[in-house]
Scaffold this motif. Structure first.
Motif, PDB file in Angstrom:
ATOM      1  N   LEU A 145      77.384  58.654  65.174  1.00 57.78           N
ATOM      2  CA  LEU A 145      77.565  59.961  65.037  1.00 57.78           C
ATOM      3  C   LEU A 145      76.742  60.691  63.839  1.00 57.78           C
ATOM      4  CD1 LEU A 145      79.479  62.101  65.647  1.00 57.78           C
ATOM      5  CD2 LEU A 145      81.252  61.699  64.118  1.00 57.78           C
ATOM      6  N   ILE A 146      76.285  59.834  62.782  1.00 58.20           N
ATOM      7  CA  ILE A 146      75.465  60.284  61.868  1.00 58.20           C
ATOM      8  C   ILE A 146      74.049  60.375  62.318  1.00 58.20           C
ATOM      9  CG2 ILE A 146      74.505  60.087  59.573  1.00 58.20           C
ATOM     10  CD1 ILE A 146      77.086  58.627  58.790  1.00 58.20           C
ATOM     11  N   VAL A 147      73.792  59.427  63.228  1.00 58.54           N
ATOM     12  CA  VAL A 147      72.465  59.449  63.601  1.00 58.54           C
ATOM     13  C   VAL A 147      72.161  60.320  64.709  1.00 58.54           C
ATOM     14  CG1 VAL A 147      70.600  58.006  65.088  1.00 58.54           C
ATOM     15  CG2 VAL A 147      71.956  56.953  63.364  1.00 58.54           C
ATOM     16  N   GLU A 148      73.186  60.650  65.414  1.00 60.74           N
ATOM     17  CA  GLU A 148      73.001  61.767  66.724  1.00 60.74           C
ATOM     18  C   GLU A 148      73.060  63.229  65.860  1.00 60.74           C
ATOM     19  OE1 GLU A 148      75.745  62.917  70.444  1.00 60.74           O
ATOM     20  OE2 GLU A 148      76.647  62.161  68.823  1.00 60.74           O
ATOM     21  N   THR A 149      74.048  63.396  65.011  1.00 64.94           N
ATOM     22  CA  THR A 149      74.016  64.579  64.256  1.00 64.94           C
ATOM     23  C   THR A 149      72.663  65.007  63.464  1.00 64.94           C
ATOM     24  OG1 THR A 149      76.489  64.397  64.131  1.00 64.94           O
ATOM     25  CG2 THR A 149      75.564  66.136  62.737  1.00 64.94           C
ATOM     26  N   SER A 150      71.949  64.017  63.149  1.00 63.60           N
ATOM     27  CA  SER A 150      70.604  64.305  62.310  1.00 63.60           C
ATOM     28  C   SER A 150      69.773  65.346  63.249  1.00 63.60           C
ATOM     29  CB  SER A 150      69.989  62.988  62.197  1.00 63.60           C
ATOM     30  OG  SER A 150      69.494  62.528  63.038  1.00 63.60           O
ATOM     31  N   GLY A 151      70.006  65.215  64.600  1.00 57.39           N
ATOM     32  CA  GLY A 151      69.065  65.747  65.349  1.00 57.39           C
ATOM     33  C   GLY A 151      67.618  65.295  65.697  1.00 57.39           C
ATOM     34  N   ASN A 152      67.657  64.287  65.118  1.00 60.60           N
ATOM     35  CA  ASN A 152      66.219  63.503  65.875  1.00 60.60           C
ATOM     36  C   ASN A 152      66.539  62.410  66.764  1.00 60.60           C
ATOM     37  OD1 ASN A 152      64.211  61.477  65.725  1.00 60.60           O
ATOM     38  ND2 ASN A 152      63.610  61.955  63.701  1.00 60.60           N
ATOM     39  N   LEU A 153      66.072  62.695  68.079  1.00 62.13           N
ATOM     40  CA  LEU A 153      66.374  62.054  69.195  1.00 62.13           C
ATOM     41  C   LEU A 153      65.552  60.788  69.360  1.00 62.13           C
ATOM     42  CD1 LEU A 153      66.024  65.224  71.927  1.00 62.13           C
ATOM     43  CD2 LEU A 153      68.203  64.165  70.974  1.00 62.13           C
ATOM     44  N   ARG A 154      64.614  60.679  68.557  1.00 69.19           N
ATOM     45  CA  ARG A 154      63.930  59.394  68.666  1.00 69.19           C
ATOM     46  C   ARG A 154      64.737  58.255  67.764  1.00 69.19           C
ATOM     47  NH1 ARG A 154      59.402  58.565  71.895  1.00 69.19           N
ATOM     48  NH2 ARG A 154      58.263  60.477  72.044  1.00 69.19           N
ATOM     49  N   PHE A 155      65.379  58.718  66.729  1.00 68.97           N
ATOM     50  CA  PHE A 155      66.244  57.881  65.814  1.00 68.97           C
ATOM     51  C   PHE A 155      67.486  57.528  66.803  1.00 68.97           C
ATOM     52  CE2 PHE A 155      65.632  60.017  61.296  1.00 68.97           C
ATOM     53  CZ  PHE A 155      64.527  59.604  61.241  1.00 68.97           C
ATOM     54  N   LEU A 156      68.000  58.365  67.659  1.00 66.30           N
ATOM     55  CA  LEU A 156      69.103  57.901  68.501  1.00 66.30           C
ATOM     56  C   LEU A 156      68.687  56.995  69.530  1.00 66.30           C
ATOM     57  CD1 LEU A 156      72.168  58.600  69.003  1.00 66.30           C
ATOM     58  CD2 LEU A 156      71.480  60.535  70.580  1.00 66.30           C
ATOM     59  N   ALA A 157      67.672  57.348  70.063  1.00 69.15           N
ATOM     60  CA  ALA A 157      67.089  56.349  71.427  1.00 69.15           C
ATOM     61  C   ALA A 157      66.881  54.998  70.732  1.00 69.15           C
ATOM     62  CB  ALA A 157      65.813  56.836  71.704  1.00 69.15           C
ATOM     63  N   VAL A 158      66.479  54.788  69.624  1.00 70.29           N
ATOM     64  CA  VAL A 158      66.317  53.301  68.985  1.00 70.29           C
ATOM     65  C   VAL A 158      67.628  52.839  68.502  1.00 70.29           C
ATOM     66  CG1 VAL A 158      65.287  51.937  67.124  1.00 70.29           C
ATOM     67  CG2 VAL A 158      63.884  53.760  68.069  1.00 70.29           C
ATOM     68  N   PHE A 159      68.505  53.669  67.853  1.00 69.20           N
ATOM     69  CA  PHE A 159      69.860  53.297  67.721  1.00 69.20           C
ATOM     70  C   PHE A 159      70.458  52.626  69.041  1.00 69.20           C
ATOM     71  CE2 PHE A 159      74.191  53.548  66.601  1.00 69.20           C
ATOM     72  CZ  PHE A 159      74.351  53.140  65.411  1.00 69.20           C
ATOM     73  N   ASP A 160      70.573  53.635  69.739  1.00 71.99           N
ATOM     74  CA  ASP A 160      71.169  53.091  71.255  1.00 71.99           C
ATOM     75  C   ASP A 160      70.832  51.953  71.750  1.00 71.99           C
ATOM     76  OD1 ASP A 160      72.824  55.330  71.089  1.00 71.99           O
ATOM     77  OD2 ASP A 160      72.043  56.587  72.308  1.00 71.99           O
ATOM     78  N   LYS A 161      69.198  51.626  71.563  1.00 75.84           N
ATOM     79  CA  LYS A 161      68.907  50.496  72.179  1.00 75.84           C
ATOM     80  C   LYS A 161      69.266  49.166  71.460  1.00 75.84           C
ATOM     81  CE  LYS A 161      64.112  48.642  73.402  1.00 75.84           C
ATOM     82  NZ  LYS A 161      62.811  48.903  73.572  1.00 75.84           N
ATOM     83  N   LEU A 162      69.647  49.571  70.196  1.00 76.36           N
ATOM     84  CA  LEU A 162      69.691  48.228  69.318  1.00 76.36           C
ATOM     85  C   LEU A 162      71.252  48.049  69.274  1.00 76.36           C
ATOM     86  CD1 LEU A 162      67.647  48.972  66.240  1.00 76.36           C
ATOM     87  CD2 LEU A 162      67.248  47.296  68.037  1.00 76.36           C
ATOM     88  N   ALA A 163      72.239  48.888  69.792  1.00 77.87           N
ATOM     89  CA  ALA A 163      73.472  49.090  69.842  1.00 77.87           C
ATOM     90  C   ALA A 163      74.369  47.698  70.023  1.00 77.87           C
ATOM     91  CB  ALA A 163      74.002  50.057  70.931  1.00 77.87           C
ATOM     92  N   SER A 164      73.994  47.114  70.805  1.00 79.09           N
ATOM     93  CA  SER A 164      74.594  45.639  71.336  1.00 79.09           C
ATOM     94  C   SER A 164      74.461  44.727  70.023  1.00 79.09           C
ATOM     95  CB  SER A 164      74.091  44.977  72.355  1.00 79.09           C
ATOM     96  OG  SER A 164      74.664  45.761  73.518  1.00 79.09           O
ATOM     97  N   GLU A 165      73.076  44.538  69.619  1.00 74.78           N
ATOM     98  CA  GLU A 165      72.763  43.643  68.588  1.00 74.78           C
ATOM     99  C   GLU A 165      73.334  44.138  67.299  1.00 74.78           C
ATOM    100  OE1 GLU A 165      68.703  42.219  68.398  1.00 74.78           O
ATOM    101  OE2 GLU A 165      68.448  44.049  69.468  1.00 74.78           O
ATOM    102  N   ILE A 166      73.664  45.649  67.134  1.00 70.27           N
ATOM    103  CA  ILE A 166      74.447  46.053  65.825  1.00 70.27           C
ATOM    104  C   ILE A 166      75.760  45.661  65.972  1.00 70.27           C
ATOM    105  CG2 ILE A 166      75.150  48.157  64.701  1.00 70.27           C
ATOM    106  CD1 ILE A 166      72.500  49.525  65.482  1.00 70.27           C
ATOM    107  N   GLN A 167      76.302  45.681  67.059  1.00 71.61           N
ATOM    108  CA  GLN A 167      77.760  45.317  67.223  1.00 71.61           C
ATOM    109  C   GLN A 167      77.843  43.899  67.001  1.00 71.61           C
ATOM    110  OE1 GLN A 167      78.336  46.711  71.461  1.00 71.61           O
ATOM    111  NE2 GLN A 167      80.252  47.709  70.672  1.00 71.61           N
ATOM    112  N   ALA A 168      76.950  42.920  67.271  1.00 73.15           N
ATOM    113  CA  ALA A 168      77.137  41.380  67.018  1.00 73.15           C
ATOM    114  C   ALA A 168      76.887  41.093  65.560  1.00 73.15           C
ATOM    115  CB  ALA A 168      75.716  40.739  67.872  1.00 73.15           C
ATOM    116  N   CYS A 169      76.032  42.155  64.725  1.00 73.52           N
ATOM    117  CA  CYS A 169      75.848  41.801  63.476  1.00 73.52           C
ATOM    118  C   CYS A 169      77.252  42.464  62.836  1.00 73.52           C
ATOM    119  CB  CYS A 169      74.753  42.646  62.887  1.00 73.52           C
ATOM    120  SG  CYS A 169      73.195  42.245  63.073  1.00 73.52           S
ATOM    121  N   THR A 170      78.060  43.439  63.222  1.00 74.93           N
ATOM    122  CA  THR A 170      79.124  43.872  62.674  1.00 74.93           C
ATOM    123  C   THR A 170      80.274  42.737  62.776  1.00 74.93           C
ATOM    124  OG1 THR A 170      78.758  46.116  63.084  1.00 74.93           O
ATOM    125  CG2 THR A 170      80.824  45.543  62.496  1.00 74.93           C
TER     126      THR A 170
END
Length: 232
Positions: A145-170
């Motif tokens: 939500l923070i990344v999306e609200t920042s308005g930087n679509l490049r940030f969001l694209a990278v975050f979404d690509k890493l989502a599964s790995e981020i979940q595993a780390c959590t």
């Protein structure tokens, strides 16, 4: 006349996504451990489906970084080492600290403040009820939500690509820390920093939040790797 069906039949794509979700949940919860073989025939039998959508789900998770394929042997849960984890946290930190600062700079904190606080409350409740999978999803949604609200679509694209790995780390964080709800409650420090209107404070809060997780999880893995080396 026959009535209209209540639900439409699942398409192949929908079935593949559902199987991918089931496998992801099994990985991040520890039911499938690093190095485990993901047998298409067994999963297809257990889920009552053909092997084709299971294979397609495996390919999706391979592209997401959770599985690896080996010639003539199928899919295996990716083995994560300490250096790889450290690199992932470093990339997350680069994205999320600047996303937090940008959200402050653009004056967008008020848009998401209540949603962030609600997300924290849900995570705390789920940690108390030992709902690890749902808590992981809530954690990911908070940061996204923070990344999306920042308005930087490049940030969001990278975050979404890493989502599964981020979940595993959590999931790993929840196993390393002694208090299940501690990680959830620590998110409040990020909201306080965003509310301050200070970009540097927002960066510092994200540095601390992700930095604590990075130190704990990567340090834990380095100890495991050291113990394994000494046992050889």
């Amino acid at each position: 006349m026959d009535s209209e069906p209540l639900f439409k039949p699942l398409t192949r794509d929908a079935l593949t996504q559902r199987i991918a979700r089931i496998l992801t949940d099994a990985i991040v919860s520890g039911k499938l451990k690093p190095g485990d073989r993901v047998a298409e025939s067994v999963i297809a039998r257990d889920l009552g489906v053909s092997r084709a959508p299971v294979r397609e789900a495996g390919r999706l998770l391979e592209s997401a970084g959770l599985l690896v394929s080996k010639a003539n042997r199928g899919f295996f849960v990716r083995t994560i080492d300490a250096d790889d984890l450290d690199s992932l946290y470093e990339l997350r930190l680069c994205i999320e600290r600047e996303a937090a600062a940008r959200t402050v700079r653009e004056g967008r904190v008020a848009q998401i403040r209540d949603r962030l606080l609600d997300q924290i409350k849900e995570m705390v409740v789920m940690s108390e009820d030992n709902q690890l999978i749902h808590q992981i999803g809530g954690d990911l949604q908070f940061h996204r939500l923070i990344v999306e609200t920042s308005g930087n679509l490049r940030f969001l694209a990278v975050f979404d690509k890493l989502a599964s790995e981020i979940q595993a780390c959590t999931a790993l964080i929840e196993r390393v820390f002694d208090e299940p709800g501690k990680v959830a409650r620590n998110h409040a420090l990020i909201v306080e920093a965003l509310d301050s209107g200070d970009e540097d404070a927002a960066r510092a809060a994200m540095d601390y939040h992700i930095g604590v997780a990075r130190e704990a999880v990567v340090g834990h893995f380095r100890k495991l790797e050291g113990a394994a080396d000494n046992a050889l």
